[in-house]
Design a protein around this motif. Structure first.
Motif, PDB file in Angstrom:
ATOM      1  N   VAL A  12       0.844  -0.890   0.140  1.00  0.00           N
ATOM      2  CA  VAL A  12      -0.053  -0.100   0.146  1.00  0.00           C
ATOM      3  C   VAL A  12       0.862   1.532   0.020  1.00  0.00           C
ATOM      4  O   VAL A  12       1.277   1.591   1.422  1.00  0.00           O
ATOM      5  CB  VAL A  12      -1.084  -0.149   0.689  1.00  0.00           C
ATOM      6  CG1 VAL A  12      -1.908   1.358   0.782  1.00  0.00           C
ATOM      7  CG2 VAL A  12      -1.423  -1.003   1.409  1.00  0.00           C
ATOM      8  N   ILE A  19      -6.394   8.651   3.855  1.00  0.00           N
ATOM      9  CA  ILE A  19      -6.656   6.969   2.966  1.00  0.00           C
ATOM     10  C   ILE A  19      -6.001   5.621   2.820  1.00  0.00           C
ATOM     11  O   ILE A  19      -6.164   4.680   3.438  1.00  0.00           O
ATOM     12  CB  ILE A  19      -7.206   6.855   1.432  1.00  0.00           C
ATOM     13  CG1 ILE A  19      -8.361   8.404   0.964  1.00  0.00           C
ATOM     14  CG2 ILE A  19      -7.640   6.050   0.560  1.00  0.00           C
ATOM     15  CD1 ILE A  19      -8.498   8.693  -0.092  1.00  0.00           C
ATOM     16  N   GLY A  20      -4.553   5.993   2.541  1.00  0.00           N
ATOM     17  CA  GLY A  20      -3.728   4.721   2.775  1.00  0.00           C
ATOM     18  C   GLY A  20      -3.773   3.982   4.199  1.00  0.00           C
ATOM     19  O   GLY A  20      -3.561   3.168   3.957  1.00  0.00           O
ATOM     20  N   ILE A  23      -6.746   2.129   4.640  1.00  0.00           N
ATOM     21  CA  ILE A  23      -6.603   0.986   3.964  1.00  0.00           C
ATOM     22  C   ILE A  23      -6.058   0.193   4.606  1.00  0.00           C
ATOM     23  O   ILE A  23      -5.877  -1.105   4.731  1.00  0.00           O
ATOM     24  CB  ILE A  23      -5.880   0.897   2.149  1.00  0.00           C
ATOM     25  CG1 ILE A  23      -6.983   1.680   2.159  1.00  0.00           C
ATOM     26  CG2 ILE A  23      -5.742   0.172   1.851  1.00  0.00           C
ATOM     27  CD1 ILE A  23      -6.606   2.658  -0.019  1.00  0.00           C
ATOM     28  N   VAL A  84      -1.981  -1.307  -4.185  1.00  0.00           N
ATOM     29  CA  VAL A  84      -2.906  -0.745  -3.740  1.00  0.00           C
ATOM     30  C   VAL A  84      -1.788   0.751  -3.551  1.00  0.00           C
ATOM     31  O   VAL A  84      -1.673   1.239  -3.054  1.00  0.00           O
ATOM     32  CB  VAL A  84      -3.371  -0.525  -2.118  1.00  0.00           C
ATOM     33  CG1 VAL A  84      -4.691   0.942  -2.185  1.00  0.00           C
ATOM     34  CG2 VAL A  84      -3.894  -2.210  -2.026  1.00  0.00           C
ATOM     35  N   ASN A  86      -1.877   4.016  -3.678  1.00  0.00           N
ATOM     36  CA  ASN A  86      -2.831   5.227  -3.465  1.00  0.00           C
ATOM     37  C   ASN A  86      -2.471   6.228  -3.384  1.00  0.00           C
ATOM     38  O   ASN A  86      -2.449   7.270  -3.196  1.00  0.00           O
ATOM     39  CB  ASN A  86      -3.156   4.778  -2.008  1.00  0.00           C
ATOM     40  CG  ASN A  86      -3.760   5.717  -1.164  1.00  0.00           C
ATOM     41  OD1 ASN A  86      -4.916   6.291  -1.451  1.00  0.00           O
ATOM     42  ND2 ASN A  86      -3.371   6.470  -0.446  1.00  0.00           N
ATOM     43  N   ASN A 141      -6.318   1.102  -8.391  1.00  0.00           N
ATOM     44  CA  ASN A 141      -5.198   1.895  -8.194  1.00  0.00           C
ATOM     45  C   ASN A 141      -6.485   3.067  -7.881  1.00  0.00           C
ATOM     46  O   ASN A 141      -7.969   3.377  -8.124  1.00  0.00           O
ATOM     47  CB  ASN A 141      -5.183   1.844  -9.115  1.00  0.00           C
ATOM     48  CG  ASN A 141      -4.320   1.902  -9.919  1.00  0.00           C
ATOM     49  OD1 ASN A 141      -2.998   0.853  -9.780  1.00  0.00           O
ATOM     50  ND2 ASN A 141      -4.388   1.527 -11.708  1.00  0.00           N
ATOM     51  N   VAL A 142      -5.468   4.097  -6.882  1.00  0.00           N
ATOM     52  CA  VAL A 142      -6.475   5.444  -6.074  1.00  0.00           C
ATOM     53  C   VAL A 142      -6.776   6.497  -7.089  1.00  0.00           C
ATOM     54  O   VAL A 142      -5.865   6.989  -6.922  1.00  0.00           O
ATOM     55  CB  VAL A 142      -6.960   5.165  -4.663  1.00  0.00           C
ATOM     56  CG1 VAL A 142      -7.331   6.149  -3.764  1.00  0.00           C
ATOM     57  CG2 VAL A 142      -6.584   4.470  -3.936  1.00  0.00           C
ATOM     58  N   ALA A 239     -11.887   2.921   2.312  1.00  0.00           N
ATOM     59  CA  ALA A 239     -10.812   1.456   2.115  1.00  0.00           C
ATOM     60  C   ALA A 239     -11.609   0.400   2.319  1.00  0.00           C
ATOM     61  O   ALA A 239     -11.045  -0.371   2.092  1.00  0.00           O
ATOM     62  CB  ALA A 239     -10.182   2.291   3.700  1.00  0.00           C
ATOM     63  N   VAL A 242     -11.809  -0.217  -1.308  1.00  0.00           N
ATOM     64  CA  VAL A 242     -10.589  -1.221  -1.378  1.00  0.00           C
ATOM     65  C   VAL A 242      -9.981  -2.279  -1.341  1.00  0.00           C
ATOM     66  O   VAL A 242     -10.020  -3.083  -1.687  1.00  0.00           O
ATOM     67  CB  VAL A 242      -9.515  -0.019  -1.132  1.00  0.00           C
ATOM     68  CG1 VAL A 242      -7.891  -0.464  -1.173  1.00  0.00           C
ATOM     69  CG2 VAL A 242      -9.481   0.962  -1.568  1.00  0.00           C
TER      70      VAL A 242
END
Length: 268
Positions: A12, A19-20, A23, A84, A86, A141-142, A239, A242
């Protein structure tokens, strides 16, 4: 619902906040072993420390950095199942939002594309061979609602995210038959440090609108962007999507874009 993620290995990026961080926390709670990449750590990320979490300090704008981060997953946990991508938003030293196309020069465009698109390309280039060795995997992919809704505000950022959306479709077509699913999640405005920190988006918009920080977050921004929910998105809400896309529960979902935007996008 059991997402059947226990024992999986994930990378990640942009993992120390916002957000990360959400997640990383969510995947750890599902039993995933996580390599978390960010320029620096944070108290919140350090609070998640344990045998299933490895933090890698990395500047993803350095060409070699995404590949080195992905390689750590193989070194630490024996392979890779989930990537991910992000990390994104404003590169170091860049102030966003911009209100006009003319506010960004060539160097600004290069920096935004390096951070928001080229780092993703490099991470995927390193990750796919590892996933193929394990019979498949999931790349999430964010992206951003800005990638789907053109605007004179942050036009360079929107263009980079539109490129990310196109990339995900192309990757899903090439590698889906081999078991690697690729999807995007497109948040709208999310209540993260990008908005809340000193000099962040709330302060920039407050200066433009003759308002104040808290009023922008609670009223001005939701009204300006016509958010149906009347509020900015919570990072956990992104999250959760994801995690579902990373899960084998989404085995038939690839090449898709999931919007988590509080109703920002109005088009069908």
């Amino acid at each position: 619902m059991d997402l059947r993620l226990s024992g999986k290995v994930a990378v990640v990026t942009g993992a120390s906040k916002g957000i990360g961080l959400a997640i990383v926390s969510t995947l750890l709670a599902e039993g995933v072993r996580v390599v978390a990449a960010s320029r620096g750590s944070s108290e919140e990320l350090e609070a998640l420390a344990g045998p299933d979490l490895v933090h890698v300090a990395a500047d993803l704008m350095e060409p070699d950095a995404p590949g080195l981060v992905v390689a750590r997953a193989a070194e630490e946990f024996g392979g890779l199942d989930i990537l991910v991508n992000n990390a994104g938003g404003r590169p170091p030293g860049v102030t966003l939002p911009r209100s006009s196309f003319f506010e960004a020069n060539d160097d600004d465009w290069r920096a935004v594309f390096e951070f928001n698109l080229f780092s993703v390309v490099r991470a995927v280039r390193a990750a796919v061979p590892l996933m193929l060795r394990r019979g498949g995997g999931s790349i999430v992919n964010v992206s951003s609602a800005n990638g789907r809704q053109p605007s004179p505000m942050n036009v360079d950022y929107g263009a980079a995210k539109a490129g990310m959306n196109n990339l995900a479709k192309a990757l899903s077509e090439e590698f889906g038959p081999q078991g690697v699913r690729v999807n995007t999640v497109s948040p709208g405005p999310v209540l993260t440090p990008w908005w809340t920190e000193k000099g962040g988006a709330a302060d920039v918009i407050a200066a433009m609108a003759g308002s104040d920080h808290d009023s922008v977050l609670n009223k001005v921004a939701p009204e300006m962007m016509r958010l149906t929910t009347g509020r900015l998105v919570d990072p956990q809400e992104v999250a959760d999507v994801v995690a579902l896309l990373a899960s084998p529960r989404s085995a038939s979902t690839t090449g898709a874009d999931f919007v988590v935007d509080g109703g920002l996008l109005k088009a069908v």
